[in-house]
Design an enzyme around this catalytic site. Structure first.
Site, PDB file in Angstrom:
ATOM      1  N   HIS A 132       0.812  -1.222   0.000  1.00 13.50           N
ATOM      2  CA  HIS A 132       0.000   0.000   0.000  1.00 13.50           C
ATOM      3  C   HIS A 132       0.848   1.276   0.000  1.00 13.50           C
ATOM      4  CE1 HIS A 132       0.325  -0.146   4.550  1.00 13.50           C
ATOM      5  NE2 HIS A 132       0.419   1.154   4.359  1.00 13.50           N
ATOM      6  N   ASP A 162       0.164  -7.638   1.574  1.00 13.18           N
ATOM      7  CA  ASP A 162       0.546  -6.233   1.665  1.00 13.18           C
ATOM      8  C   ASP A 162       2.064  -6.058   1.674  1.00 13.18           C
ATOM      9  OD1 ASP A 162       0.098  -3.506   1.703  1.00 13.18           O
ATOM     10  OD2 ASP A 162      -0.006  -3.382   3.889  1.00 13.18           O
ATOM     11  N   SER A 241       4.706   2.731   7.874  1.00 10.40           N
ATOM     12  CA  SER A 241       4.330   1.583   7.058  1.00 10.40           C
ATOM     13  C   SER A 241       5.493   1.127   6.184  1.00 10.40           C
ATOM     14  CB  SER A 241       3.144   1.937   6.156  1.00 10.40           C
ATOM     15  OG  SER A 241       1.971   2.075   6.908  1.00 10.40           O
TER      16      SER A 241
END
Length: 494
Positions: A132, A162, A241
């Site tokens: 992402h 992911d 992230s």
């Protein structure tokens, strides 16, 4: 002072000391000991080994932090979005006639900037991050802790887990060593490293607060989510992230992926993809360009079922993962596992939940042999299982252009073909939020009849024409119940 005066003093002191020790052991010592035992001085099993000395991790994290910071990168992305894509979807009739566009509503290309983190995993510039973080990016820039900047290219990605691998052209880079996430224990110290909130390299510390967590967040980008997160209370914010979670030895034990928060910022818990899953998926992406996903071939009961639902479905209570059904010709069926069994181990690793099982299977490929421990009617069994791919074979799965479309496709059945007056075609049954189809005005139910002007009548023909088409594709087709042909030009992307 003379010797005969000193001796009585020494004797009195000795008697007093021994008397104090005896009194403590008799009146106080037993009470203290009872805090860790029952009346029979039996230590509870959950405290086995605890009082022999706690192997606590060091509380000085400087060496681990110094090892990880140079191998953690700041990723900045730039993507061009079309403003009209954010408008509510319309009836296909509007696309056909095109009369609902005001002069001030023409599509506009708007640049969007985003940032995240990544972990260098090789000296020659391979970096692992979250899917992402880089999904849909037209431009990826990687900044190192020493302020050097590089343009990066996407090697491959896996929305289900992911994860993504990107590459910069550099040599002699610092990189992180892999740890073993199966060895990670609840309560151990861990460090999260990254670039939160566009700050410089930042290290936060916390403990592992849980393992094998599922949030179902990867379903937003994949129909087949893989989740078995390590949960920590190390502070993680937007921008973390894709960054590493490390142990106190400086080893990579996971890639930070998500936070649980009502505000969008850190609120106490963060979630990390275990490094054993990362290692396998990254290796697949680098070698095959797509993940070689292994399947056990069972349907299993979710961990959070109520007692009422269990009773209605006839699900028994027991340790492990309850097998609701086995897939015909699947790996489990071939090895003798059947409905009603409890999966308890995979290659001697205990399995207590569906997330445990998913996390373990995700570290293997089709064709791998694993020993499955299961319980049936109170007896324990072990069976060797050869894992298979989604097609029920052990063949290597090659990446296809269809994987980039983000859609569930099927052949048009004879009844619908007759109603529409066509010989055949490919119907779009569903469209994900990611993928090439989601960037168009296409609606679910669209029947594809042509690819770049060439007629197709089946999914196989569609795949063949798409492989020939390259990056730019124009799809022509119809909607059931509507007259006229609709055209959707799109970019497949690299």
């Amino acid at each position: 002072m003379k010797l005969r005066q000193i001796v009585p003093v020494i004797l009195v002191s000795a008697v007093t000391s021994f008397g104090s020790i005896w009194a403590y052991n008799k009146f106080v010592g037993k009470e203290v000991y009872s805090l860790k035992s029952d009346d029979n001085n039996h230590i509870p099993s959950n405290y086995a080994g605890f009082f022999d000395g706690v192997n606590g991790a060091p509380t000085d994290f400087t060496e681990a932090a110094n090892s990880a910071i140079p191998a953690t990168v700041h990723i900045k992305t730039k993507a061009t979005r079309t403003a009209s894509n954010n408008l509510p979807k319309r009836s296909p009739l509007f696309d056909l006639f095109g009369f609902d566009w005001d002069e001030g509503m023409a599509p506009r290309s708007l640049p969007q900037m985003a940032s995240g983190s990544g972990a260098i995993i090789s000296h020659d510039g391979y970096i692992v991050t979250n899917n992402h973080v880089v999904d849909g990016a037209d431009e990826i820039t990687v900044n190192l802790s020493d302020k050097k900047s590089y343009k990066a290219k996407l090697v491959a990605s896996d929305p289900s887990s992911d994860l993504a691998v990107i590459k910069i052209e550099a040599k002699g880079l610092p990189f992180l060593l892999y740890g073993n996430s199966d060895d990670v224990k609840v309560g151990q110290w861990v460090l999260a490293v990254g670039y939160p909130l566009n700050l410089e390299a930042t290290v936060t510390a916390g403990i592992v607060s849980a393992k094998s967590r599922t949030l179902d967040i990867n379903r937003r980008q994949s129909r087949t989510p893989i989740e078995s997160f390590i949960q920590t209370d190390a502070a993680v914010n937007p921008g973390n992230s894709g960054g590493p979670l490390i142990n106190t030895a400086g080893q990579l034990i996971g890639i930070n992926s998500a936070i649980a928060s009502p505000t969008g910022s850190y609120a106490g818990y963060s979630f990390t993809i275990p490094v054993n899953v990362v290692k396998k998926i990254v290796a697949d992406l680098m070698k095959f360009g797509t993940v070689q996903r292994a399947y056990l071939g069972i349907n299993y009961a979710p961990d959070n079922l109520s007692e009422e639902v269990k009773k209605q479905e006839g699900i028994k209570d027991g340790e492990g993962v309850y097998v609701l059904d086995v897939t015909k010709d699947g790996a489990a069926s071939a090895s003798g596992i059947r409905k009603g069994d409890f999966i308890t181990q995979i290659n001697s690793v205990p399995v207590k939940s569906g997330a445990d099982m998913v996390g373990q299977i995700a570290t293997y490929r089709p064709g791998d042999k694993v020993k499955i421990g299961y319980r049936r009617d109170g007896r324990d069994y072990t069976s060797e299982v050869v894992l298979r791919n989604s097609s029920g074979t052990t063949d290597v799965v090659k990446t296809s252009v269809l994987d980039k479309l983000g859609a569930d496709l099927a052949n048009v059945d004879a009844k619908l073909a007759k109603e529409m007056g066509i010989k055949g075609g490919v119907i779009v049954k569903s469209i994900d939020n990611n993928g090439a189809f989601s960037k168009t005005r296409m609606e679910e139910g669209f029947v594809i009849l042509k690819v770049n002007g060439r007629e197709i009548a089946s999914v196989d023909q569609f795949r063949t024409e798409m492989d020939k088409a390259g990056n730019s594709v124009t799809l022509d087709g119809m909607y059931p119940g509507y007259e006229g042909v609709f055209r959707y030009p799109m970019k497949i992307g690299e």
